[in-house]
Enzyme design. Sequence first.
Site, short mmCIF file in Angstrom:
data_model
loop_
_atom_site.label_atom_id
_atom_site.label_comp_id
_atom_site.label_asym_id
_atom_site.label_seq_id
_atom_site.Cartn_x
_atom_site.Cartn_y
_atom_site.Cartn_z
N HIS A 69 9.00 -2.84 3.26
CA HIS A 69 8.89 -3.23 2.20
C HIS A 69 10.00 -3.39 1.64
O HIS A 69 9.68 -4.22 0.38
CB HIS A 69 8.42 -1.68 1.83
CG HIS A 69 6.54 -1.19 2.51
ND1 HIS A 69 7.13 -0.55 2.96
CD2 HIS A 69 5.13 -2.57 2.76
CE1 HIS A 69 5.81 -0.63 3.58
NE2 HIS A 69 4.73 -1.39 3.05
N GLN B 109 -10.28 -2.92 2.60
CA GLN B 109 -9.75 -3.67 3.87
C GLN B 109 -9.63 -2.64 4.96
O GLN B 109 -9.30 -3.26 5.67
CB GLN B 109 -8.81 -4.05 2.99
CG GLN B 109 -7.42 -3.40 3.53
CD GLN B 109 -6.37 -3.81 3.11
OE1 GLN B 109 -5.84 -3.67 1.39
NE2 GLN B 109 -5.13 -4.06 4.05
N MET C 149 1.07 -1.00 0.47
CA MET C 149 0.22 -0.03 0.15
C MET C 149 0.82 1.58 0.07
O MET C 149 0.55 2.35 0.85
CB MET C 149 -0.91 0.00 1.46
CG MET C 149 -1.88 -1.44 1.13
SD MET C 149 -3.22 -0.46 1.90
CE MET C 149 -2.79 -0.55 4.12
N MET D 120 8.51 -2.42 11.85
CA MET D 120 8.27 -1.06 11.28
C MET D 120 7.08 -1.07 10.13
O MET D 120 6.50 -2.28 9.81
CB MET D 120 9.58 -1.30 9.60
CG MET D 120 11.40 -1.33 10.31
SD MET D 120 12.03 -0.26 8.71
CE MET D 120 13.67 -0.42 9.67
P1 AMP Z 1 1.53 -2.46 3.51
O1 AMP Z 1 2.02 -1.64 2.45
O2 AMP Z 1 1.69 -2.35 4.84
O3 AMP Z 1 0.41 -3.45 3.38
O4 AMP Z 1 2.56 -3.61 3.94
C1 AMP Z 1 2.89 -4.59 2.58
C2 AMP Z 1 3.63 -5.73 2.46
O5 AMP Z 1 5.09 -5.23 3.53
C3 AMP Z 1 2.54 -6.73 3.49
O6 AMP Z 1 3.63 -8.07 2.67
C4 AMP Z 1 3.57 -6.98 4.90
O7 AMP Z 1 3.93 -7.72 5.35
C5 AMP Z 1 4.60 -6.62 4.79
N1 AMP Z 1 5.54 -5.75 5.96
C6 AMP Z 1 5.23 -4.67 6.01
N2 AMP Z 1 6.15 -3.92 7.17
C7 AMP Z 1 6.53 -5.09 7.21
C8 AMP Z 1 7.66 -5.01 8.26
N3 AMP Z 1 8.05 -4.15 9.08
N4 AMP Z 1 8.78 -6.77 7.90
C9 AMP Z 1 8.37 -7.02 7.04
N5 AMP Z 1 7.54 -7.03 6.58
C10 AMP Z 1 6.70 -5.89 6.19
#
Ligand code: AMP
Length: 268
Positions: free
Chosen positions: A25, A49, A18, A172
Site C-alpha cells: 500500500h 465485495q 481496505m 505482501m
Molecule cells: P487492499 O487494501 O487489499 O484492497 O489493496 C489496496 C491496493 O493495494 C490494491 O490496489 C492492491 O492491489 C494493492 N496491493 C495490495 N498488496 C500489494 C502488494 N503486495 N504490492 C503492490 N500492491 C499491492
Amino acid sequence: MQEERHRMSGSVGLVPTMGALHEGHLTLCRRARSENQVAGASLFVNPTQFGPNEDFNAYPRNYKRDLDLFQQEGLDFVFMPNVEQMYPTGFDTYVQPGAIAERLEGASRPDHFKGVATVVAKLFLVTQPTRTYFGEKDAQQLRVIQQMVRDLGFDLQVVPVPTVREADGLAMSSRNAYLSPEQRAAAPVLHRALTRVREAYLAGERDGGYLRALLRGTIGAEPLADIDYVSVADSRTLKELERVEVPGLVSLAVRIGRTRLIDNITLE
Ligand code: AMP
C-alpha cells in the site's frame, strides 16, 4: 469529501485501500505522492465485495496505525467513510462488470467484482482523481477497473504498480497476518511455483497445460497448501492458453489453513 474536492486544485492522485497497511500500500502512496499535486487514499472495508462466508468481520482493522502511516507518507487526505455513508438504507444501484470478471477470482468468488466495481466507481465519483493507483498483485481487479474506466468514460488514468514482496518472495497482503508461523513458512510456495513457470517459459516452454501442471505439482508438494485454482491465461482476456504465444498471466489462488492467498506473474 465532495466539498473538500471542490477546494482542491491541480492533479489529484487516489489510492483506494481496505487498510491494514503494508509496504505494498505504501508503495502506491509514494507513487501517488510523487506524481500529483494532491495525493490521498481511501480506507474502507467494503462489505459488498465479500461473500457471505468470507472474512468481512474478521478482516484486520487498525485505523489509528493506518492513519499514522498515511500521514508519514505525506498524503493530503484520507477518505474514510462508514458503511452507512457508502450504502445508505435503500441503496440499490450496482456496477456489474462483464466477461473479464467471470473467470479466476470471479469464478471462485461470485459477485466479488460487482462489489469492487461498485465501490471503486463511487470512490472515483466522490474524489474525482486525475490518477489512481492499483497493485498488479490483484491482476484481475486491475483489469476489471481498467475496463470499467474505459466503458463508463471515467476521465482518469489507472496506474498499475508492481507487486511488492517479502524477502522470501511472498506477496505482501493484509491477509498474511492470519497465518500461523508454520503456515507463514509454507506460504512462499506460491511465489516458488510462479518462479518455476517463469524459468520454464524462459527456457522455451510454451505449453499451457505443462505450465499449469508445473504449478499444480509445486503447490501439491506443500502439505499445508490447498489449490483453489491455477491458471496460465491470455493476459488481456484472461482465457486459458493452450500455448503461450501472447503475453501470459500466470495466476493462482491457494488456501493455507483458512487463509486464501493469491499471486501472479506476467510472461512476455
Ligand atoms: P487492499 O487494501 O487489499 O484492497 O489493496 C489496496 C491496493 O493495494 C490494491 O490496489 C492492491 O492491489 C494493492 N496491493 C495490495 N498488496 C500489494 C502488494 N503486495 N504490492 C503492490 N500492491 C499491492
